[in-house]
Write an enzyme that holds these catalytic residues in place. Structure first.
Site, short mmCIF file in Angstrom:
data_model
loop_
_atom_site.label_atom_id
_atom_site.label_comp_id
_atom_site.label_asym_id
_atom_site.label_seq_id
_atom_site.Cartn_x
_atom_site.Cartn_y
_atom_site.Cartn_z
N ASP A 118 -4.60 -5.53 2.47
CA ASP A 118 -4.96 -5.19 1.07
C ASP A 118 -4.85 -6.44 0.20
OD1 ASP A 118 -3.75 -2.42 -1.03
OD2 ASP A 118 -5.64 -3.53 -1.02
N TYR B 203 3.12 0.28 7.10
CA TYR B 203 3.27 1.73 7.36
C TYR B 203 3.84 2.03 8.75
CZ TYR B 203 0.87 2.87 2.95
OH TYR B 203 0.53 3.00 1.62
#
Ligand code: APR
Length: 182
Positions: free
Chosen positions: A40, A132
């Site tokens: 990101d 994650y």
């Protein structure tokens, strides 16, 4: 181009997704769509402010509460070689709850968005395997099984892995699924 059977050509490579010369790259985003670290951060950093500007517009219009996990949405790719960024939100790994279906949704929905855009070549990172914490070996099987079973007009699907362990995991997963990948 597709392979002999008409399925999308599958490519596994070690590299940086922001450098891929494809129509669309997939971003491992978070639900805010306002940037972060990892993939990101790299995409926003190299793609420039146009991407965030369109992400903010999406938040203001359709995704006031953020992009739900498993869904995908496209923006410009700004200064990146690609034309579009397809932002998708992977599930955070949980040892107590099976969230595999959500990780599969990320891949299936990214391909649906790619088809809506008319993208012929798309590059995925190893979604959810960084911050994650999804074990990359398991994520690779889910990712490859999902894209191999998703009808799509996309002709080339790349998985761009950032380290040797991830590349080996995807190669192992492709072998175990009987998928030919170059
Ligand atoms: N190109 C390709 N792969 C990359 C790159 C890059 N430039 N940078 C990192 N990666 C790899 C990581 O090594 C990992 O294997 O992408 C995979 C996904 O890791 P993350 O980017 O951490 O994404 P994820 O695990 O899905 O967590 C998403 O992290 O960056 C934040 O805003 C993001 O909150 C969201 C969360």
């Amino acid at each position: 181009m597709t392979d002999a059977s008409g399925a999308p050509r599958l490519t596994l490579l070690r590299g940086d997704i922001t450098e891929q010369q494809v129509d669309a790259i997939v971003n491992a985003a978070n639900s805010s769509l306002l940037g972060g670290g990892g993939v990101d951060g790299a995409i926003h950093r190299r793609g420039g402010p146009e991407i965030l500007k369109e992400c903010r517009a999406l938040r203001a219009s359709h995704y006031g509460r953020g992009l739900p996990t498993g869904q995908a949405v496209a923006t410009t790719a700004g200064r990146l070689p690609a034309r579009w960024v397809i932002h998708t939100v992977g599930p955070v790994f949980s040892a107590s709850e099976d969230r595999s279906a959500l990780l599969a949704d990320c891949h299936r929905n990214s391909l649906l968005v790619a088809d809506e855009l008319g993208a012929q070549a798309i590059a995925f990172p190893a979604i959810s395997t960084g911050v994650y914490r999804w074990p990359v070996e398991d994520a690779a099987v889910i990712a490859l099984r999902t894209v191999s079973q998703s009808p799509t007009r996309v002709e080339e699907i790349r998985f761009v892995l950032f380290d040797d362990r991830a590349l080996a995991a995807f190669q192992q997963a492709a072998d175990s699924l009987g998928l030919s990948a170059n």
